[in-house]
Design an enzyme around this catalytic site. Structure first.
Site, PDB file in Angstrom:
ATOM      1  N   SER A 144       0.843  -1.195   0.000  1.00 45.31           N
ATOM      2  CA  SER A 144       0.000   0.000   0.000  1.00 45.31           C
ATOM      3  C   SER A 144       0.874   1.239   0.000  1.00 45.31           C
ATOM      4  O   SER A 144       1.997   1.224   0.498  1.00 45.31           O
ATOM      5  CB  SER A 144      -0.898   0.017   1.232  1.00 45.31           C
ATOM      6  OG  SER A 144      -1.639   1.226   1.306  1.00 45.31           O
ATOM      7  N   TYR A 157      -1.210  -0.623  10.934  1.00 48.20           N
ATOM      8  CA  TYR A 157      -1.455  -0.836   9.505  1.00 48.20           C
ATOM      9  C   TYR A 157      -0.301  -0.310   8.664  1.00 48.20           C
ATOM     10  O   TYR A 157       0.213  -1.021   7.788  1.00 48.20           O
ATOM     11  CB  TYR A 157      -2.755  -0.165   9.081  1.00 48.20           C
ATOM     12  CG  TYR A 157      -3.056  -0.350   7.606  1.00 48.20           C
ATOM     13  CD1 TYR A 157      -3.317  -1.622   7.098  1.00 48.20           C
ATOM     14  CD2 TYR A 157      -3.054   0.726   6.731  1.00 48.20           C
ATOM     15  CE1 TYR A 157      -3.576  -1.802   5.741  1.00 48.20           C
ATOM     16  CE2 TYR A 157      -3.320   0.558   5.382  1.00 48.20           C
ATOM     17  CZ  TYR A 157      -3.572  -0.709   4.895  1.00 48.20           C
ATOM     18  OH  TYR A 157      -3.822  -0.891   3.558  1.00 48.20           O
TER      19      TYR A 157
END
Length: 266
Positions: A144, A157
C-alpha cells in the site's frame, strides 16, 4: 512472459479471494486460463465465485477456507502449498485498524500483524523453492501507499504495509535470473469492503470521488504488472502522489497532517 503459462496441474493461489481486489484477481487470472486455489474465511462467497469462474472460463477452482491469522490453520495451508505446483501466488488478504494504539484492541492488532506480515512471509516462502526449481513463477504482494510513511492513527497498519512493500521489492531483486518474479502492488484508495471492515466508513467522504479506483481497475493493473515482470505497480494518480509525497515530505510536516486527517475519519 514472466507470468507462467497455465497448465492443468498448476494453481494460481489467491488469498482474500472472497471480495474486492482478490475476487477481481481471480477473474483476471481465470480469463487467462489459470486454474485457481481461492483462500478466504467466507466459504459461501468462495463457492459462489468458484461456480461463476468455472462456468465462464472452464477452469478448475479449488477452495481453501482458512483463517490466515490462525497460525495452526496457516501452517496446514503452507505445507499444502509447499508440496503443490503453484504457478502464481497473490498475497492479497489484509485488513486495517484505525485509532490511537493505546485505545485499540490488542488481539485485533495482533491479528493484523499475523495477516498482513506473517502470512505474507509464510506463504511466499512456501512457494518460492518450487518456483525457482522450475524456473517459472510469479508472486504478487499487495502492499500500500500507506506503507511509505508512518500513519499516526493507523500505526500498525502502516507498519505492516511498510513490511509488505520492502519485503516484496527485496525479494524481486533476489529473484533476478531465476525465471521467477515478485511484484509489489501499492494502490491508493479503492472502492471495496475494506473501509467498512476497518469500521471507518467516513473515510470515503474524505477523499474526492475522482481519486478512487475500482477493484477491477486495480486487479487489471496488477496482472498486467505480473505479465511484464514489474517490480512495482502503483495504479492511479493519487497513489503515485502519495508515493512521492510520503517519501520526500519532511516528517515534521507530514506527520501532523496525517494525524489530523485520520482523526477526522476515526
Amino acid at each position: 512472459m514472466p507470468l507462467p503459462q497455465p497448465t492443468p496441474d498448476a494453481r494460481a493461489v489467491i488469498t482474500g479471494a472472497s471480495s474486492g481486489i482478490g475476487e477481481r484477481l481471480a477473474h483476471e487470472l481465470a480469463q487467462r486460463g489459470h486454474s485457481l486455489m481461492l483462500v478466504a474465511r467466507r466459504v459461501d462467497k468462495l463457492e459462489t465465485l468458484a461456480e461463476q469462474l468455472q462456468t465462464e472460463h472452464g477452469v478448475t477452482v479449488d477452495l481453501r477456507p482458512c483463517d490466515l491469522t490462525d497460525r495452526e490453520a496457516r501452517a496446514t495451508l503452507r505445507e499444502e502449498l509447499a508440496n503443490q505446483t503453484v504457478s502464481v501466488l497473490c498475497n492479497n488478504a489484509g485488513f486495517a485498524t484505525f485509532g490511537k494504539l493505546w485505545k485499540s484492541d490488542p488481539e485485533r492488532e495482533r491479528q493484523e500483524v499475523e495477516l498482513n506480515v506473517a502470512a505474507v512471509q509464510d506463504l511466499t516462502m512456501a512457494v518460492l523453492p518450487g518456483m525457482v526449481s522450475r524456473g517459472a513463477g510469479a508472486v504478487l504482494i499487495v502492499g500500500s501507499t500507506a506503507g511509505i510513511q508512518p500513519l499516526p492513527g493507523a500505526a500498525t497498519y502502516s507498519a505492516t504495509k511498510a513490511f509488505a512493500n520492502t519485503f516484496s521489492e527485496a525479494v524481486h531483486s533476489e529473484l533476478q535470473g531465476t525465471g521467477v518474479t515478485c511484484t509489489l502492488l501499492a494502490p491508493g484508495p479503492v472502492h471495496t469492503e475494506f473501509m467498512q471492515a476497518a469500521n471507518v466508513p467516513k473515510a470515503e467522504h474524505q477523499v474526492p470521488g475522482w481519486a478512487w479506483l475500482t477493484a477491477d481497475q486495480v486487479a487489471r493493473s496488477a496482472v498486467a504488472g505480473l505479465e511484464n515482470g514489474q517490480r512495482t505497480v502503483v495504479p492511479g494518480a493519487l497513489a503515485k502522489l502519495f508515493l512521492h509525497s510520503g517519501r520526500h515530505t519532511p516528517r515534521s510536516l507530514l506527520l501532523p497532517l496525517v494525524r489530523r486527517t485520520l482523526n477526522r475519519i476515526g
